[in-house]
Design an enzyme around this catalytic site. Structure first.
Site, mmCIF file in Angstrom:
data_model
loop_
_atom_site.group_PDB
_atom_site.id
_atom_site.type_symbol
_atom_site.label_atom_id
_atom_site.label_comp_id
_atom_site.label_asym_id
_atom_site.label_seq_id
_atom_site.Cartn_x
_atom_site.Cartn_y
_atom_site.Cartn_z
ATOM 1 N N SER A 1 1.046 93.594 53.141
ATOM 2 C CA SER A 1 1.238 94.909 52.519
ATOM 3 C C SER A 1 0.564 96.037 53.289
ATOM 4 O O SER A 1 0.539 97.159 52.808
ATOM 5 C CB SER A 1 0.692 94.893 51.086
ATOM 6 N N LYS B 1 -2.208 98.711 42.148
ATOM 7 C CA LYS B 1 -2.465 99.643 43.242
ATOM 8 C C LYS B 1 -2.348 101.088 42.789
ATOM 9 O O LYS B 1 -3.168 101.943 43.168
ATOM 10 C CB LYS B 1 -1.494 99.364 44.390
#
Length: 1026
Positions: free
Chosen positions: A915, A958
């Site tokens: 990521s 996130k």
């Protein structure tokens, strides 16, 4: 109001007969039901039909047919949606509730068989109409014997007296034998109405119209219809309708229906009730004889216990006498017999009898009963060979006895019945389940929705299983259809009036000889195995407890953390010393029911396969709904049915769970709580729990919104609430110390404890009733916790969040520094800077040195590959980005070759995952071009070698971490757009700007700003070919 002369004929199936003033629920075929439904639709009011019993008219064609004019109170349709095989018409049963009004006589013949054939052949079913007449209930010439010397009124009075006596005897006997209070009250109410019935019949022979004597006789005949129609059971069909002698009760009721005159009807009812009373007395005597035989067995058991105690005393006397005669030769035998006597006590005998009773209660012929009886016989042989208690003292006898104790303690399906289905409706059950989940947990709306779906499936399967059991029980026992529908018959009328006179009884079915009824094992609920995955402290275990409370089942928990031996799941074989059953059988014994809720906690902490076996592979059979109906424990060694157990698993990660085990589970992710949810949880659950644990009340400790938010944001950073609870507990204990010192100061100054005037009945030593509003007490103790006090109570804040973190980032945008979004080890989201610098090689010769990439920060292999991908893409597009002057030049090599060092801070924490590609690419572009990314921009996403941005996981965590860090703009992959819409709260989406990108060119424009990175125009390159 005139009475109708033509009525629709409603045929009653054998052996149902409807008498006037009685009510009954009748099952009807599909043709008759549809015809009656059409009659309902054609009338504005409740229709009236002529209910005619099924009689064979060919036996006596000249006999008059009688029936009962009945009002149809209700018609229940069969359930829809059932398909039939190959177009075959499926038999459907309508249910009609009828209330008898009066007797009628058919003026035209009615053949039941012909009418049924006509209904089957007709396209539109319709009930046949027949002319009827109403027979007189008082015809003196037909009802009285004028040749008798007894006057008419005397005959009537004697009939009434005999009828009352017979009816009262039957009612008294049935009231005494009934176990239900409501049924007893109904019997007593009918008896009171009989007591009010007068036996006056003077003037009965006069023909001057109606008089009181005739009214009294008609009322007695009406009571006869009520009693016979309600008390006398419908009976069981044992022959065809043509042979009426095979069913005496049905013949009696048919004769009573055909008797229209009051006096003969009263005499016939007296005979029927007298015969019924005789049957009841015989049944009662048989039951008493059975009770006496049981008491004899109990007496025999008591005497045998006394006989054993006498034999024990005699043996002790014999041992004492032999020891005085020959001491040397008998010392060993005396010691041996004494050791045996220590094991042969009353408690052991009681335990053996308890084991025997449990074995006898098992289903004959079942696998568990065969295994238990086999081991019981082995134990009895050892007991017989070793004398009194000899088998219990041997090693083999102890092993067998221990196995029998475990074996009989398990809730076998043939012994222990499952919990009955709740009488609550499905909507009420789901509403209660939602309330239970809301009271135990805050937030987790998607998880609660999935649990409600799961509980709804469990409830519906229980209802379907119960309906199937009832259907099979009806097929096995072959009961009367009207008896099986007693609930429908006992319902209130359509106008809401409860029945007062009708008493519906259920007659016991005589047992069939040599054909014992088999106990049908429940299939259980074979639903999905739920697997709750989430960080610690998010409520996975408590969710399992909430499911158990919502279902009303026992809850058992198995901790699988550190389990390394397959035998801990399946049990040890009996050949080993100190062997025992596995964890599954242990919790099954503790639950005491085969349908409990079992939580397999920390399933991801199972040890890997070793020389002890693979415990994860042992769980494959447990968690497979198609296989766990025959689970084999090595110690019990008898197939155990686990299909009714509701298994729920919990885990913190899916990486350590094997693929076959994961395939058997349905994953439910618990991502964690937002700070707003944590504040609500702290107010509703954590703070009251800590106050109660530390002996304080809500008046002693009060948090301001700022102080509680500071505890949640600056002293805790986790997905769950365990650290938050510990922090709140520290604050509460600190205030408890202050409160205790305050009490000492009050006693020192005033010499007593002041009690709140609003609670004068409480003890003066109760700490919860001290008046805190008094000025002297306020000066000594302040219950309100301010934000400024937290540093003195909890120490220095562990994390700097909010304004302080923003100030640290706003010191200046730096070249080569970009903020990425990460998910930390405990499931908490946050931001992490990606730092890059240029490292000179010190070589200006241009001979190819330089161009190396150095990665640091405890990075894993996957994230290292992301860095190499980012550098390769930047080198490939260096000319388009304006870094080089030629598309074939390496930006890291040339006259001054350089290396690049990429670092992710917090090197003590392991970092890995696909990521970080977008953030690393932006950091490298910033380093080589000199453009800076604003500090309030964060990004996540993986890249491909062609520059595509691929989706990543953990979007909710996130985004929440970026919101806590006051990030203004978030760059995400375009494929994660739905994750933001579904998982992120609206208030957070409105406070931030989301940019969804498909490739790196869009990501660079969103990060640096439009026009900051100057892309060269794509030149048309001509390919030369030879």
């Amino acid at each position: 109001m005139s009475r109708p002369t033509k009525l629709a004929i409603l045929p009653l199936p054998y052996p149902i007969i409807l008498l006037p003033a009685s009510r009954v629920t009748v099952p009807l075929s599909a043709e008759v039901g549809e015809a009656l439904l059409a009659l309902f639709e054609a009338n504005d009011s409740l229709p009236v039909v002529a209910a005619v019993p099924a009689v064979d008219t060919s036996v006596n064609a000249s006999a008059v047919q009688y029936g009962t004019a009945a009002r149809v109170l209700r018609l229940v349709r069969p359930p829809l949606g059932r398909s039939s095989l190959e177009g075959e018409r499926q038999s459907q049963v309508y249910l009609a509730s009828l209330h008898g009004l009066t007797r009628v006589c058919l003026e035209e013949r009615y053949d039941h068989d012909k009418a049924t054939k006509m209904a089957l052949n007709s396209t539109a079913p319709k009930l046949l109409m027949r002319r009827i007449s109403y027979p007189s209930s008082f015809m003196l010439k037909d009802s009285v014997d004028f040749k008798s010397e007894i006057p008419v009124h005397v005959q009537a009075r004697e009939s009434i007296v005999k009828f009352k006596a017979a009816a009262l005897r039957v009612l008294q006997h049935m009231a005494q034998s009934s176990q239900q209070q409501a049924r007893k009250d109904a019997f007593y109410k009918i008896a009171a109405m009989l007591e009010e019935l007068k036996d006056d019949a003077e003037g009965l022979e006069l023909d001057d119209g109606r008089n009181s004597a005739r009214d009294n006789l008609d009322r007695a005949a009406w009571m006869a219809d009520v009693l016979v129609g309600s008390v006398l059971s419908q009976g069981v069909r044992t022959s065809s309708p043509g042979n009426e002698g095979e069913n005496e009760d049905w013949a009696d009721k048919l004769t009573l229906l055909s008797t229209s005159n009051s006096l003969p009807r009263l005499q016939l009812a007296t005979m029927i009730l007298t015969k019924l009373h005789t049957k009841l007395e015989v049944t009662s005597r048989i039951a008493n004889a059975v009770d006496e035989s049981l008491s004899k067995q109990q007496k025999e058991f008591f005497l045998r216990q006394q006989l054993r105690a006498i034999e024990k005393e005699l043996k002790e006397l014999q041992q004492t006498a032999s020891a005085s005669g020959n001491q040397n030769s008998s010392n060993g035998n005396a010691r041996h017999n004494g050791d045996l006597d220590l094991d042969s006590n009353e408690s052991d005998d009681t335990e053996l009898m308890d084991i025997r009773r449990k074995l006898e209660a098992m289903e004959p012929g079942s696998e568990e009963r065969k295994a238990g009886v086999r081991e019981w016989r082995r134990l009895k042989r050892l007991l017989g060979a070793g004398g009194a208690g000899g088998g219990g003292g041997s090693v083999e006898g102890g092993v067998i006895r221990g196995w029998l104790e475990w074996f009989t303690a398990l809730p076998w399906p043939s012994v222990t019945q499952s919990s009955p289905a709740s009488s609550k409706s499905t909507s009420a059950f789901l509403a209660e389940a939602r309330s239970q989940l809301d009271s135990d947990h805050y937030g987790l709306d998607k998880v609660k929705k999935r649990l409600i779906e799961y509980l709804a499936v469990v409830k519906l399967k229980e209802l379907a299983e119960l309906a199937e059991e009832r259907r099979l029980a009806l097929e096995v026992q072959k009961p009367d259809v009207s008896e099986a529908l007693e609930e429908v018959a006992a319902a209130p009328d359509s106008d809401g009036r409860e029945k007062e006179l009708q008493v519906v009884l259920r007659q016991a079915q005589p047992p069939i000889e040599n054909k014992p009824a088999r106990v049908r094992k429940s299939k259980g609920v074979k639903g999905p195995i739920l697997l709750f995955v989430g960080p610690p402290g998010t409520g996975k275990t408590s969710l399992g407890q909430s499911i158990a409370r919502a279902l009303g089942r026992p809850f058992q928990r198995i901790s699988l953390g550190g389990v390394r031996d397959e035998a801990e799941i399946r049990g040890h074989r009996r050949t080993y010393v100190a062997s025992g059953p596995g964890l599954i059988v242990q919790v099954l014994r503790k639950a005491g029911r085969p349908d409990f809720v079992c939580l397999l906690d920390e399933i991801d902490k199972l040890s890997a396969s070793n020389f002890h076996g693979d415990p994860g592979a042992a769980l494959l059979e447990v968690l497979d709904p198609e296989q766990n109906c025959n689970f084999n424990d090595h110690y019990i060694n008898v197939p155990i049915d686990l299909s009714q157990v509701l298994f729920i698993c919990t885990a913190n990660t899916l990486e350590t769970i094997s693929a076959p085990l994961l395939d058997r589970c349905e994953i439910v992710v618990l991502p964690g709580y937002t700070y707003d949810e944590k504040l609500h949880i702290a107010r509703r659950f954590l703070l009251p729990k800590q106050l109660k644990a530390n002996g304080l009340t809500e008046d002693h400790v009060k948090f301001t919104e700022e102080s509680l938010k500071a505890v949640a944001t600056r002293y805790t950073r986790e997905a769950g609430v365990r650290t938050l609870e510990r922090s709140i507990g520290s604050v509460v204990r600190f205030k408890a110390v202050e409160w205790a010192e305050c009490l000492d100061a009050i006693e020192a100054h005033e010499g007593k404890i002041v009690v709140n005037e609003a609670s004068p009945h409480l003890s003066s030593t109760n700490l919860s009733v001290i008046n805190l509003e008094h000025p002297s007490k306020t000066a000594l103790y302040e219950p309100l916790v301010q934000e400024s006090e937290l540093e003195a109570i909890l120490g220095i804040a562990r994390w700097e969040d909010g304004d302080e973190s923003l100030a640290e980032r706003n010191r200046g945008s730096r070249r080569g520094v970009v903020y990425g979004l990460v998910v930390m080890g405990q499931g908490e989201g946050g931001i992490l800077p990606v730092e890059t610098i240029v490292v000179p090689t010190g070589n200006k010769s241009g001979n190819g040195d330089g161009g190396r990439l150095r990665l640091t920060g405890s990075l894993g292999d996957v994230i290292k590959e992301s860095g190499e991908l980012a550098l390769s893409w930047v080198k490939t597009h260096a000319y388009d980005l304006g870094i080089t002057t030629s598309p074939f030049h390496d930006p890291l090599k040339g006259p001054n070759p350089i290396d690049i060092h990429l670092h992710l801070p917090a090197g003590a924490q392991k970092k890995d995952g696909p990521s970080a590609g977008v953030a690393m690419t932006c950091a490298l572009v910033s380093l080589l071009t000199g453009a800076c990314v604003p500090t309030d921009v964060a990004m996540t996403g993986e890249i491909t070698l062609r520059g595509r941005v691929t989706p990543v996981g953990g979007i909710k965590e996130k985004v929440l971490g970026a919101h806590r860090a006051q990030i203004r703009k978030v760059i995400l992959p375009y494929a994660n757009r739905k994750d933001v819409e579904h998982d992120v709260a609206p208030e957070i989406r409105n406070a931030m700007e989301f940019v969804f990108v498909r490739d790196l060119q869009e990501a660079l424009e969103a990060a640096f700003g439009k026009g900051v990175i100057g892309w060269r125009s794509q030149l048309n390159m001509v390919e030369s070919r030879l």
